[in-house]
Each structure stands twice: as structure tokens, then as C-alpha cells.
Design an enzyme around this catalytic site. Sequence first.
Site: not given
Length: 243
Positions: A12, A15, A63-64, A86, A151, A153-155, A184
Amino acid sequence: MNTSKPVAVVTGGSRGIGRAICLQLAKDGFHVVVNYAKSRESADTVVSEITGSGGSAVAMGFDVANPDEVDAAFEKIGAVEVLVNNAGITSDALLLRMKNEDLDRTLNVDLKGAIFCTRAVTKPMMKARKGSIVFISSVVGETGNAGQAAYSAAKAGMLGFMKSVARELSSRNIRSNAITPGYIQTEMTGVLTESQKEAILRSIPIGTLGQPEDIAYAVSFLASDKSRYVTGQVLGINGGMLM
């Protein structure tokens, strides 16, 4: 990959925070692989910025969330000294309105993508007996956030995985750490209304949004030998939002 410089892969990287990380690692002397999923033009722009300043970089699309694409890409790249996980997306929705496909895509990209990429670099890093893996998680992975259950949960899952990797690979001189950014200033926060920004700023003791470079500087430290005795750690960069 034909280069005399150590290789750093940033998923990623086209950007926002990813772009800043790519630019900083190139300054640090790495040959940077700027990964992208769809934004080829943006990735090429980052590569041009790096090479125009005397650095070394290449754009690479994969694609990760697709393990076959990940394995093929890292087979082509070869030896990797630094991996920065990232790449991430978010599909914000209250739990009762969360769609299964949004949940799956968020977990697949943000969490499983990091797992696939880390698995792909493990063998070459073990062979070299050197490496640094950096996970870009989020403050909401530590605090949770209404409307961001998937989000968060993933992080949060990323942090547990990072620590497991540290325990498995530290004896081979491979370090694994995470950064948890707060708010950010990127395209993602650019869509916030003024009232939303004011509410956020009230929760940040420093009183400002962070900049992508704030994260990039921390990645630079964790990628370098200056952090040789740091592994399994979570570095919060959030202006004091979480203490």
C-alpha cells in the site's frame, strides 16, 4: 531483484502514509518496492519522486489479500531486509448494519494480507539471519471505535500476530514490531467535516493531526540497526490520544 541495495517492501505504498514511508526508506538507502493494488499511476509517481532524488525504487502490483499473488511477487523480489505491512482498507458501519462482504474484505486485506506477506518473507529472512518486519496497525486496534468493528478487529489481530512473529523469529535476528497511528492527515481524514475534526482534536492532547512523515520516521527507526534490541513492541504515534 537486481540491486546492490538492501530491499524494503512497502505494501500500500502509493499514497498517504505508505507514500511517506517509501520516500523515507529510499532516503535511508533502501531499494524500495512500492506495492499497489489498483493505483498504478500513483505508485509510478512515488517511484519517480524517489529516482528523481537519486534513490532506487520500483512499483509492483499485487493484491495482498491473494496468497498466490503474494507468493509470486515475493518469489520475484527475492531477498527482503525490511517488510512494512501498511496496506489497509476500512468499511465503516455499525455492527448491526455490517455487510458480510465488507467484513471479509477488511479482514482479508488488513489482517490476512499482513499475514500472507510476512509468511512470504520469513524463509529468505531466516536464511539471511536478518530482517525487520513493521506492521502499521491503528490506535483503534487498541481502543476500539464505534462504527469500525471490522477495522478495529483487523488492526487488533495484527498486534497479536506481530507478537507471535517476534517470539518465533527473534532467535534468527528478525525483529517484528508495530506502529499504531492516531489521526493522521491523509486522504482518509480529508473527508471529515469541520465539526468532526474539532471533536477529534479535542481528544488529542497535542492538539493537531499527525502527518504521514511522523509515521515514516518511526518506520525508519524500526527498519534500522538503531532498533536492534527492539522486538515485539507497539509504538503509539497518536499525539497523546492514548496513554
